[in-house]
Enzyme design. Structure first.
Site, PDB file in Angstrom:
ATOM      1  N   ARG A  58       0.810  -1.227   0.000  1.00 33.00           N
ATOM      2  CA  ARG A  58       0.000   0.000   0.000  1.00 33.00           C
ATOM      3  C   ARG A  58       0.838   1.268   0.000  1.00 33.00           C
ATOM      4  O   ARG A  58       0.375   2.316  -0.444  1.00 33.00           O
ATOM      5  CB  ARG A  58      -0.968  -0.027   1.188  1.00 33.00           C
ATOM      6  N   GLU A  95       2.884  -7.773  15.783  1.00 33.22           N
ATOM      7  CA  GLU A  95       2.129  -8.008  17.016  1.00 33.22           C
ATOM      8  C   GLU A  95       2.515  -9.375  17.600  1.00 33.22           C
ATOM      9  O   GLU A  95       2.766  -9.507  18.788  1.00 33.22           O
ATOM     10  CB  GLU A  95       0.639  -7.944  16.704  1.00 33.22           C
TER      11      GLU A  95
HETATM   12  O1  LIG Z   1       3.022   0.725  11.730  1.00 35.69           O
HETATM   13  P1  LIG Z   1       2.953  -0.775  11.531  1.00 35.69           P
HETATM   14  O2  LIG Z   1       2.424  -1.478  12.753  1.00 35.69           O
HETATM   15  O3  LIG Z   1       4.255  -1.354  11.064  1.00 35.69           O
HETATM   16  O4  LIG Z   1       1.855  -1.069  10.426  1.00 35.69           O
HETATM   17  C1  LIG Z   1       1.681  -0.294   9.272  1.00 35.69           C
HETATM   18  C2  LIG Z   1       1.949  -1.070   8.038  1.00 35.69           C
HETATM   19  O5  LIG Z   1       1.023  -2.165   7.937  1.00 35.69           O
HETATM   20  C3  LIG Z   1       0.403  -2.138   6.653  1.00 35.69           C
HETATM   21  O6  LIG Z   1       1.102  -2.884   5.716  1.00 35.69           O
HETATM   22  P2  LIG Z   1       1.103  -4.494   5.646  1.00 35.69           P
HETATM   23  O7  LIG Z   1       2.351  -5.004   6.330  1.00 35.69           O
HETATM   24  O8  LIG Z   1      -0.219  -4.973   6.169  1.00 35.69           O
HETATM   25  O9  LIG Z   1       1.303  -4.794   4.124  1.00 35.69           O
HETATM   26  P3  LIG Z   1       0.428  -4.446   2.790  1.00 35.69           P
HETATM   27  O10 LIG Z   1       0.627  -2.960   2.513  1.00 35.69           O
HETATM   28  O11 LIG Z   1       1.094  -5.292   1.761  1.00 35.69           O
HETATM   29  O12 LIG Z   1      -1.020  -4.775   3.047  1.00 35.69           O
HETATM   30  C4  LIG Z   1       0.415  -0.675   6.273  1.00 35.69           C
HETATM   31  O13 LIG Z   1       0.309  -0.499   4.863  1.00 35.69           O
HETATM   32  C5  LIG Z   1       1.748  -0.205   6.803  1.00 35.69           C
HETATM   33  O14 LIG Z   1       2.823  -0.404   5.897  1.00 35.69           O
HETATM   34  N1  LIG Z   2      -6.112  -0.887  11.308  1.00 32.64           N
HETATM   35  C1  LIG Z   2      -5.401  -1.029  10.190  1.00 32.64           C
HETATM   36  N2  LIG Z   2      -5.965  -0.772   8.980  1.00 32.64           N
HETATM   37  C2  LIG Z   2      -5.238  -0.919   7.841  1.00 32.64           C
HETATM   38  N3  LIG Z   2      -3.952  -1.289   7.816  1.00 32.64           N
HETATM   39  C3  LIG Z   2      -3.346  -1.548   8.998  1.00 32.64           C
HETATM   40  N4  LIG Z   2      -2.061  -1.914   9.282  1.00 32.64           N
HETATM   41  C4  LIG Z   2      -1.974  -2.030  10.637  1.00 32.64           C
HETATM   42  N5  LIG Z   2      -3.146  -1.742  11.227  1.00 32.64           N
HETATM   43  C5  LIG Z   2      -4.023  -1.427  10.220  1.00 32.64           C
END
Ligand SMILES: O=P(O)(O)OC[C@H]1O[C@H](OP(=O)(O)OP(=O)(O)O)[C@H](O)[C@@H]1O
Ligand SMILES: Nc1ncnc2[nH]cnc12
Length: 173
Positions: A58, A95
């Site tokens: 994302r 987590e």
């Molecule tokens: O601050 P944090 O606790 O590290 O979480 C935030 C991250 O989690 C999500 O990505 P995710 O790892 O879910 O990957 P994605 O973008 O491929 O869905 C979001 O896009 C951030 O990069």
């Molecule tokens: N609540 C949330 N919604 C979307 N992306 C996330 N990544 C971590 N926490 C999230």
């Protein structure tokens, strides 16, 4: 522009107790996408970015348009095993358990002013891992820009000395 109306909230995804903040409605609306890109780009220009980096998946939605708007390069931060050339790696806390991010070793040059862009700040673990890779290359994290910050998780406390811009905030996970 009130960008909150372009963020969908899905309780219980991907698991019980989480409210997922979905940015895909922003991507569907060119006016909102333009607004978000301009705001994050103005910040990146202000801190004098000469490289934008963002994590899959994302982070790419917003990092690449910001790099284009700032007329600077973009470097992807990826999950392990996806980049074809020599990489550097950083593990980070989830987590439950640990995960890992990688960048091409030559993506960042010493002394560069790097701006990190991502869709969302939760615990800050993802960004913290990226900061470590930037600093390993003796470059500077000039700023960090998010579309969404989840205030209750206090992720920002992991990077107190770096300028941060979050375009909108939510309380609660
Ligand atoms: O601050 P944090 O606790 O590290 O979480 C935030 C991250 O989690 C999500 O990505 P995710 O790892 O879910 O990957 P994605 O973008 O491929 O869905 C979001 O896009 C951030 O990069
Ligand atoms: N609540 C949330 N919604 C979307 N992306 C996330 N990544 C971590 N926490 C999230």
């Amino acid at each position: 522009m009130n960008i909150k109306q372009y963020i969908a909230s899905i309780p219980g995804f991907p698991k019980e107790g989480i409210i997922f903040r979905d940015v895909t409605p922003i991507l569907k609306n060119p006016d909102c996408m333009k607004y978000v890109t301009e705001k994050l780009s103005a910040f990146a220009k202000e801190v004098k970015a000469d490289l934008i980096i963002a994590p899959e998946a994302r982070g790419f939605f917003f990092g690449i348009p910001v790099a284009l708007e700032c007329h600077v390069g973009f470097a992807p931060v990826r999950k392990p095993g996806k980049l074809p050339r020599k990489t550097m790696s950083q593990t980070y806390q989830l987590e439950y358990g640990v995960d890992e991010l990688q960048m091409h070793i030559d993506a960042i040059q010493e002394g560069m002013r790097v701006v990190i862009i991502d869709d969302l700040l939760a615990t800050g673990g993802t960004v913290e891992a990226m900061i470590k890779m930037v600093e390993f290359k003796q470059a500077i994290v000039a700023g960090i820009g998010f579309v969404i910050e989840l205030d209750d998780l206090k992720g920002k406390e992991k990077f107190k000395d770096i300028p941060v811009l979050s375009l909108t905030h939510f309380e609660g996970e």
